[in-house]
Design a protein around this motif. Structure first.
Motif, PDB file in Angstrom:
ATOM      1  N   TRP A 126      38.341 -20.481  60.700  1.00  0.00           N
ATOM      2  CA  TRP A 126      37.817 -21.722  60.156  1.00  0.00           C
ATOM      3  C   TRP A 126      37.502 -21.679  58.662  1.00  0.00           C
ATOM      4  O   TRP A 126      37.069 -22.673  58.101  1.00  0.00           O
ATOM      5  CB  TRP A 126      36.541 -22.155  60.913  1.00  0.00           C
ATOM      6  N   ASN A 127      37.685 -20.532  58.023  1.00  0.00           N
ATOM      7  CA  ASN A 127      37.181 -20.468  56.644  1.00  0.00           C
ATOM      8  C   ASN A 127      38.151 -21.014  55.597  1.00  0.00           C
ATOM      9  O   ASN A 127      37.715 -21.543  54.575  1.00  0.00           O
ATOM     10  CB  ASN A 127      36.736 -19.038  56.297  1.00  0.00           C
ATOM     11  N   TYR A 128      39.464 -20.872  55.837  1.00  0.00           N
ATOM     12  CA  TYR A 128      40.453 -21.387  54.878  1.00  0.00           C
ATOM     13  C   TYR A 128      41.569 -22.112  55.647  1.00  0.00           C
ATOM     14  O   TYR A 128      42.728 -21.670  55.649  1.00  0.00           O
ATOM     15  CB  TYR A 128      41.050 -20.237  54.053  1.00  0.00           C
ATOM     16  N   ALA A 155      49.384 -22.691  55.899  1.00  0.00           N
ATOM     17  CA  ALA A 155      50.503 -22.556  54.952  1.00  0.00           C
ATOM     18  C   ALA A 155      50.950 -21.102  54.811  1.00  0.00           C
ATOM     19  O   ALA A 155      52.151 -20.831  54.708  1.00  0.00           O
ATOM     20  CB  ALA A 155      50.099 -23.115  53.593  1.00  0.00           C
ATOM     21  N   TRP A 156      50.018 -20.174  54.805  1.00  0.00           N
ATOM     22  CA  TRP A 156      50.399 -18.756  54.670  1.00  0.00           C
ATOM     23  C   TRP A 156      51.242 -18.312  55.867  1.00  0.00           C
ATOM     24  O   TRP A 156      52.020 -17.377  55.762  1.00  0.00           O
ATOM     25  CB  TRP A 156      49.166 -17.871  54.543  1.00  0.00           C
ATOM     26  N   LYS A 157      51.065 -18.974  57.005  1.00  0.00           N
ATOM     27  CA  LYS A 157      51.874 -18.614  58.176  1.00  0.00           C
ATOM     28  C   LYS A 157      53.167 -19.443  58.227  1.00  0.00           C
ATOM     29  O   LYS A 157      54.240 -18.924  58.504  1.00  0.00           O
ATOM     30  CB  LYS A 157      51.065 -18.805  59.464  1.00  0.00           C
ATOM     31  N   VAL A 210      34.337 -15.013  53.840  1.00  0.00           N
ATOM     32  CA  VAL A 210      35.653 -14.567  53.392  1.00  0.00           C
ATOM     33  C   VAL A 210      35.911 -13.187  54.001  1.00  0.00           C
ATOM     34  O   VAL A 210      35.072 -12.286  53.911  1.00  0.00           O
ATOM     35  CB  VAL A 210      35.725 -14.503  51.846  1.00  0.00           C
ATOM     36  N   CYS A 211      37.099 -13.065  54.626  1.00  0.00           N
ATOM     37  CA  CYS A 211      37.412 -11.841  55.370  1.00  0.00           C
ATOM     38  C   CYS A 211      37.387 -10.594  54.503  1.00  0.00           C
ATOM     39  O   CYS A 211      36.962  -9.529  54.927  1.00  0.00           O
ATOM     40  CB  CYS A 211      38.804 -11.992  55.978  1.00  0.00           C
ATOM     41  N   SER A 212      37.876 -10.713  53.274  1.00  0.00           N
ATOM     42  CA  SER A 212      38.059  -9.540  52.414  1.00  0.00           C
ATOM     43  C   SER A 212      36.799  -9.174  51.630  1.00  0.00           C
ATOM     44  O   SER A 212      36.823  -8.253  50.810  1.00  0.00           O
ATOM     45  CB  SER A 212      39.206  -9.824  51.441  1.00  0.00           C
ATOM     46  N   ASN A 213      35.695  -9.870  51.860  1.00  0.00           N
ATOM     47  CA  ASN A 213      34.507  -9.650  51.036  1.00  0.00           C
ATOM     48  C   ASN A 213      34.096  -8.181  50.934  1.00  0.00           C
ATOM     49  O   ASN A 213      34.158  -7.439  51.911  1.00  0.00           O
ATOM     50  CB  ASN A 213      33.331 -10.465  51.584  1.00  0.00           C
ATOM     51  N   SER A 270      43.534 -24.875  55.401  1.00  0.00           N
ATOM     52  CA  SER A 270      44.806 -25.297  54.772  1.00  0.00           C
ATOM     53  C   SER A 270      45.617 -24.089  54.340  1.00  0.00           C
ATOM     54  O   SER A 270      46.843 -24.056  54.456  1.00  0.00           O
ATOM     55  CB  SER A 270      44.566 -26.135  53.510  1.00  0.00           C
ATOM     56  N   GLN A 271      44.902 -23.117  53.824  1.00  0.00           N
ATOM     57  CA  GLN A 271      45.589 -21.909  53.359  1.00  0.00           C
ATOM     58  C   GLN A 271      46.217 -21.164  54.537  1.00  0.00           C
ATOM     59  O   GLN A 271      47.350 -20.692  54.455  1.00  0.00           O
ATOM     60  CB  GLN A 271      44.586 -20.992  52.658  1.00  0.00           C
ATOM     61  N   ILE A 272      45.486 -21.079  55.634  1.00  0.00           N
ATOM     62  CA  ILE A 272      45.975 -20.277  56.756  1.00  0.00           C
ATOM     63  C   ILE A 272      47.230 -20.901  57.369  1.00  0.00           C
ATOM     64  O   ILE A 272      48.219 -20.207  57.627  1.00  0.00           O
ATOM     65  CB  ILE A 272      44.861 -20.070  57.804  1.00  0.00           C
TER      66      ILE A 272
HETATM   67  C1  LIG Z   1      42.677 -14.705  52.146  1.00  0.00           C
HETATM   68  N1  LIG Z   1      41.380 -15.060  51.590  1.00  0.00           N
HETATM   69  C2  LIG Z   1      40.784 -13.853  51.005  1.00  0.00           C
HETATM   70  C3  LIG Z   1      41.551 -16.022  50.539  1.00  0.00           C
HETATM   71  C4  LIG Z   1      40.558 -15.670  52.588  1.00  0.00           C
HETATM   72  C5  LIG Z   1      40.145 -14.786  53.691  1.00  0.00           C
HETATM   73  O1  LIG Z   1      39.158 -15.028  54.383  1.00  0.00           O
END
Ligand SMILES: C[N+](C)(C)CC=O
Ligand SMILES: NC(=O)c1ccc[n+]([C@@H]2O[C@H](COP(=O)([O-])OP(=O)(O)OC[C@H]3O[C@@H](n4cnc5c(N)ncnc54)[C@H](O)[C@@H]3O)[C@@H](O)[C@H]2O)c1
Length: 485
Positions: A153-155, A161-163, A284-287, A157-159
């Motif tokens: 749920w955190n990103y 599209a990244w897939k 954010v996963c990478s924090n 639109s990005q997720i």
């Molecule tokens: C990929 N990133 C780091 C932008 C979002 C991860 O939760």
């Protein structure tokens, strides 16, 4: 333009919005107020069936097109998304609670970058010729078929599209299930792709929680599963996909180290720690949530960090002056508050924040703990909220060993003016996505992903192509077969 918060229907299948009110109601909550802003329905078996059939049919049509033709569609979608960046960002802010200040630059924009990048690559994807003496061989790069994407749920639109961007570039179709917490923007991204010329059925969005995801992952019509989510869900999805020996990409959680040496530009390191702990309210996963600071500069680091926290503007995320939003949900707020209490109980020193904010919405103060030790729960488990832990260290070997003392391996960062040390340390940390004198940059041109429990495979960059295509090898004999009898 602007988008209605209530979409035309819950699902996007075969190029159109589709409803099935037999599905469980799915309320969409605005995290800054707790108000219900839309109500959708979870996908029923009939909806899932329709989406997978549409994807199978469209995939054959799409794969028959040239890479250049496919790329044109993706790049057109990128242009449309950029044109609608403001409307998509506002929608994302309503859904996730992330400040508009962030969503305007980090969400739809990142989706457009991915579609543009993989649109550019689509026409370049080839196999290769292999000379074998007088004989020869070649490889054909083929799509996998129907891909299932499942998002966190955190990103949102990005997720999607990244897939979808690499999947579609390679000639696959996509059935995407966004997180049940943030279902809105994926529908609009699928709509844009269709408007840009993707055949009906090429990209489908179905709503629902884990059971819908499980039904997709285990369906025999599915060839590939890409999950962004927690390690716990990753284990379940990986196991379910294994039954059908499905190709998987797993983008999972982290507990990443961010190391600040005594020669670092301290203000820059503080900026990195802020980006690596408080952007997107820490979701954010990478924090870099384990901030290892050299003992000699720890108090100065904490003092400058506390000073910078005075710049937090918490409030209505739709106000562009706001730079710190609520947690995505009441549940996530409770999880994070639970970790804060554990930090206090286990003896960490609370330097800033530490409690929920009174009033509507799911706000928590940005929280900093010092004197955190490696064995504390807040140093071992992913919190996924605005909680920064400072741990002291003395020397390089020690900090590398401690940085690696985790089952996860998504990211790592180092702040130092000594470039040889920077690259030496990065060479020894066990993490998939690393940063030198920076934190949390994620350009589409660089692979993103984790090692150890943090994941399998990579998103973005040319590396993603390997995870959305397969090679067919062809041997060609120029003479006769030399059979033994
Ligand atoms: C990929 N990133 C780091 C932008 C979002 C991860 O939760
Ligand atoms: N590595 C990355 O790129 C990345 C990016 C963002 C978030 N994350 C991780 O995601 C987590 C937070 O997101 P979340 O709370 O939505 O994660 P989650 O694991 O609870 O859910 C992720 C998705 O999986 C679905 N799901 C749950 N159970 C399932 C099952 N059995 N089968 C199929 N699908 C199922 C959910 O409905 C949701 O869509 C954090 O751990 C974070 O680190 C990782």
């Amino acid at each position: 333009m602007s988008y209605d918060l209530q979409p035309p229907a819950s699902h996007f299948i075969d190029g159109q919005y589709v409803e099935d009110t037999e599905g469980q109601p799915l309320p969409v909550i605005h995290p800054a107020t707790g108000a219900t802003i839309a109500t959708l329905h979870e996908a029923t078996p009939a909806i899932i069936n329709r989406a997978l059939n549409a994807a199978r049919r469209a995939q054959a049509e799409w794969a028959a097109m040239t890479g250049a033709e496919r790329g044109r569609v993706l790049r057109r979608a990128a242009d449309i998304i950029r044109d609608r960046n403001h409307a998509l960002s506002v929608l994302e802010t309503w859904d996730t609670g992330k400040p508009l200040q962030e969503t305007l630059v980090a969400d739809a924009a990142s989706a457009a970058d991915a579609l543009e990048y993989f649109g550019g690559l689509a026409g370049t994807l080839t196999g290769e010729h292999v000379q074998l003496g007088e004989n020869w061989g070649y490889t054909i790069r083929e799509p996998l078929g129907v891909c299932v994407g499942i998002g966190a749920w955190n990103y949102p639109s990005q997720i999607i599209a990244w897939k979808s961007a690499p999947a579609l570039a390679c000639g696959n179709a996509m059935v995407f299930k966004p997180s049940e917490t943030t279902p809105l923007s994926s529908l609009r991204i699928a709509e844009v792709l269709t408007e840009a010329g993707a055949p009906a059925g090429l990209i489908n969005v179905v709503q629902g929680a884990g059971a819908v995801g499980h039904a997709l992952v285990t369906d025999p019509r599915v060839d590939k599963v890409s999950l962004t989510g927690s390690v716990a869900t990753g284990r379940k999805v990986y196991a379910a996909a294994a039954e059908g020996i499905r190709n998987v990409t797993m983008e999972l959680g982290g507990k990443s180290p961010l190391i600040v040496f005594d020669d670092a530009d301290l203000d820059n390191a503080v900026g990195g720690a802020i980006m690596g702990n408080f952007y997107s309210t820490g979701q954010v996963c990478s924090n870099g949530t384990r901030v290892f600071v050299h003992r000699s500069i720890r108090e100065e680091f904490l003092s400058r960090l506390s000073e910078r926290l005075k710049g937090v503007v918490m409030g209505d995320p739709l106000d562009e002056a706001t730079n710190f939003g609520p947690m995505v949900s009441e549940r996530q707020r409770e999880i994070v508050l639970g970790y804060i209490e554990k930090g206090k109980a286990e003896g960490a020193r609370l330097v800033a924040g530490g409690k929920a904010v009174d009033g509507p919405g799911f706000f928590i103060e940005p929280t900093v703990f010092a004197d955190v030790t490696d064995d504390m729960t807040i140093a071992r488990e992913e919190i996924f909220g605005p909680v920064l832990s400072v741990l002291d260290f003395e020397d390089e070997d020690e900090v590398i060993a401690r940085a690696n003392d985790t089952e996860m391996g998504l990211s790592a960062g180092v702040f130092t003016r000594d470039l040889a040390r920077a690259h030496r340390v990065i060479g020894r940390v066990k993490a998939g996505t690393c940063y030198v004198n920076s934190y949390n940059d994620a350009p589409v041109e660089l692979p993103f992903g984790g090692s150890k429990l943090s994941g399998v495979g990579r998103e973005n960059a040319k590396a993603a192509i390997e995870h959305y295509s397969q090679l067919k090898s062809v041997f060609v004999r120029m003479g006769d077969v030399e059979a033994p009898f």
